[in-house]
Design an enzyme around this catalytic site. Structure first.
Site, mmCIF file in Angstrom:
data_model
loop_
_atom_site.group_PDB
_atom_site.id
_atom_site.type_symbol
_atom_site.label_atom_id
_atom_site.label_comp_id
_atom_site.label_asym_id
_atom_site.label_seq_id
_atom_site.Cartn_x
_atom_site.Cartn_y
_atom_site.Cartn_z
ATOM 1 N N GLU A 189 -12.179 -9.406 2.996
ATOM 2 C CA GLU A 189 -13.178 -9.552 1.934
ATOM 3 C C GLU A 189 -14.230 -10.575 2.367
ATOM 4 O O GLU A 189 -14.007 -11.365 3.280
ATOM 5 C CB GLU A 189 -12.508 -10.101 0.664
ATOM 6 C CG GLU A 189 -11.297 -9.343 0.194
ATOM 7 C CD GLU A 189 -11.660 -8.050 -0.502
ATOM 8 O OE1 GLU A 189 -12.756 -8.010 -1.090
ATOM 9 O OE2 GLU A 189 -10.882 -7.095 -0.430
ATOM 10 N N LYS B 241 2.544 -10.789 -3.767
ATOM 11 C CA LYS B 241 3.441 -9.640 -3.563
ATOM 12 C C LYS B 241 4.895 -10.081 -3.595
ATOM 13 O O LYS B 241 5.755 -9.375 -4.135
ATOM 14 C CB LYS B 241 3.093 -8.950 -2.245
ATOM 15 C CG LYS B 241 1.728 -8.250 -2.325
ATOM 16 C CD LYS B 241 1.205 -7.858 -0.964
ATOM 17 C CE LYS B 241 -0.187 -7.236 -1.095
ATOM 18 N NZ LYS B 241 -0.845 -7.088 0.209
ATOM 19 N N GLY C 19 -6.191 0.437 2.046
ATOM 20 C CA GLY C 19 -7.033 1.594 2.328
ATOM 21 C C GLY C 19 -7.089 2.490 1.114
ATOM 22 O O GLY C 19 -6.178 2.495 0.286
ATOM 23 N N ASP D 295 -2.331 -13.797 -1.153
ATOM 24 C CA ASP D 295 -2.111 -12.369 -1.417
ATOM 25 C C ASP D 295 -0.660 -11.988 -1.107
ATOM 26 O O ASP D 295 0.001 -11.323 -1.907
ATOM 27 C CB ASP D 295 -3.090 -11.541 -0.576
ATOM 28 C CG ASP D 295 -2.805 -10.055 -0.674
ATOM 29 O OD1 ASP D 295 -3.096 -9.466 -1.722
ATOM 30 O OD2 ASP D 295 -2.259 -9.481 0.298
ATOM 31 N N GLY E 44 -14.536 -4.429 7.758
ATOM 32 C CA GLY E 44 -14.178 -4.177 6.366
ATOM 33 C C GLY E 44 -12.713 -4.440 6.057
ATOM 34 O O GLY E 44 -12.205 -4.064 5.006
ATOM 35 N N GLY F 122 0.790 -1.231 0.000
ATOM 36 C CA GLY F 122 0.000 0.000 0.000
ATOM 37 C C GLY F 122 0.819 1.276 0.000
ATOM 38 O O GLY F 122 1.522 1.580 -0.961
#
Lengths: 328, 164
Positions: free
Chosen positions: A196, A211, A305, A207, A193, A140
């Site tokens: 998922e 990466k 985010g 995930d 939240g 992120g």
């Protein structure tokens, strides 16, 4: 500089908000979501688009598609922030390929195309003398790619490990702090939240593994795929295991690790001393890079985010403008 | 080890220096001076130290040559310890066999085992500590444990880094 935005979910809206609120010298000339689009070479009124999306669920006119946006040519940088498809990378791969082939810079947060087709896309970008940047695909808001490429230029990167998935980190933090079971912590992460509806990719370590593939291919040119990563998720962890780690003054985190020399490419829950720099809380990400000259460098920050991802995307756009476009 | 040396200034330093010369790590020194001892008597000093086994012989030689008598060398202890956490049906996949396979490998011994069994049919969690005399052997013992665990469907959570 003119931007076309593909994808108007939370990340796309985060970028649009930042562009409209801040004086960045950027203008959005096209937007498309999965069902509609809007193209205006003179610049779109972003507040209108955000309001329309909020009230109708559409960003523009039904029938105007991502392909129309790409073909419109009214942009300098294509910002591709559609959802990741880790299996085929499409349709994002097609969008990125066409924009690069047309001689446009591309900035993406989409892990699929970068993990699956890094070499081919970079070659295509180089052949058209444009940039493809992907800071937002890994960790992120943390400027990891920029740090590795620019800040640590000239160093040999010998190894890298870190916390690459905020959802897993949140679940482990809650299991440790409150003694929640894995399924209770997962439920809580969903309600907030952070996870998922289908959390499989996160909790099974996929995930984080994607990466690692991106880093393995972009830093070391390992030409790795997901099949090369030894993956263990956190879904088998027990609260008792965390309590046992606690007895050792340690805790458990999902760690992604690359040691090219030993051919290690691995995602697994690991026991770490509680004061280890990678033991971060909640949804934070952390990465330690081992280098020959700079020694160890650890970066900690928000891994997901809307605004955080927008930060990485905007940094990539401004980097292209300030370091490539204005020089040529 | 227990040492015997002359009770005169500088003797203790003379005994300790060779230990640091061979990169031994002194963990404790016990030396009780007998107030009734006359000058020239010998005194006993016990030293607990951590030293690669290969260097023990040369240390004893050096000490002896300095006039320090090595009275007793304590049993060699397995000083390298590594803990991992296991999750799964640890008991019902023959825990005795799991431990035996490590112990009989000659690489390491299972030094500690702590287990939590929440309910029947739910996975147990255990902390298992191996001890060994070398980093290389403990690494191989962990490899062995990993393959036994894979065979038995147990999850192994290994440390990211070495820690004591």
């Amino acid at each position: 500089m003119r931007i076309a935005l593909l994808g108007f979910g939370s990340v796309g809206r985060g970028i649009a908000e930042a562009v409209s609120e801040k004086d960045l010298g950027l203008s959005i000339t096209a937007v498309a979501d999965s069902r509609s689009g809007i193209i205006d070479a003179d610049g779109i009124d972003i507040r209108d688009v955000l309001e329309r999306k909020r009230t109708t669920g559409l960003c523009g006119t039904p029938g105007i598609t991502a392909d129309d946006v790409i073909e419109s040519g009214v942009y300098d940088v294509l910002v591709e922030v559609t959802p990741t498809n880790a299996d085929s990378a499409n349709p994002a791969l097609g969008y990125i390929t066409r924009a690069l082939a047309a001689g446009r810079h591309v900035v993406t947060s989409n892990k699929g195309p970068i993990a699956l087709r890094y070499d081919a896309l970079m070659q295509l970008a180089a052949s058209r003398n444009v940039q493809l940047r992907y800071e937002a695909t890994v960790c992120g808001a943390i400027p990891l790619i920029q740090a590795l490429e620019i800040g640590l230029a000239g160093n040999t990167i010998t190894a890298l490990n870190g916390v690459f998935n905020g959802t897993c980190n949140y679940i482990l933090t809650r299991m440790t702090d409150e003694g929640l079971s894995y399924s209770q912590a997962l439920l809580e992460a969903r309600e907030l939240g952070y996870a998922e509806a289908d959390p499989t990719y996160d909790v099974k370590g996929v995930d984080a593994a994607i990466k690692l593939v991106i880093l393995a291919n972009s830093i070391w040119g390992l030409n790795a795929s997901l099949d090369d990563v030894d993956i263990t998720g956190i879904d088998g962890l027990t609260t008792d295991a965390l309590a046992l780690a606690e007895d050792l003054n340690c805790t458990i985190r999902l760690i992604g690790e690359i040691i090219p020399e030993k051919r290690i490419l691995k995602v697994s829950p690991r026991v770490l001393s509680k004061d280890h720099s990678l033991v971060v809380r909640d949804t934070l990400n952390a990465v330690t890079v081992e280098t020959d000259m700079a020694g160890e460098i650890t970066l900690i920050g928000r891994g997901a985010g809307s605004r955080e991802t927008a930060s990485a995307i905007i940094a990539d756009i401004l980097f292209i403008r300030d370091c490539h476009v204005e020089r040529t | 080890m227990k040492l015997e040396m002359k009770d005169k200034p500088g003797q203790l330093i003379a005994a300790l220096k060779p230990i640091s010369d061979v990169e031994g790590n002194i963990m404790a020194i016990i030396h009780q001076r007998d107030p009734s001892a006359a000058p020239g008597d010998t005194i006993d000093v016990q030293i607990m130290l951590d030293l690669p086994g290969s260097k023990l012989e040369s240390l004893v030689e050096t000490l002896t040559s300095q006039g320090v008598n090595v009275v007793r060398i304590g049993e060699e202890r397995l000083l390298i310890r590594r803990s991992v956490i296991l999750i799964g049906h640890i008991m019902h996949t023959d825990l005795t066999d799991t431990v035996d396979r490590i112990d009989s490998s000659g690489l390491a011994e299972v030094a500690e085992l702590g287990m939590v069994m929440p309910a029947i049919n739910e996975p147990s969690s255990a902390k298992i500590t191996l001890k060994s005399s070398s980093l290389e052997e403990i690494g191989r013992a962990i490899d062995l444990l990993r393959s036994v665990a894979r065979e038995k469907g147990l999850l192994v959570i290994e440390p990211l880094e070495e820690y004591p």
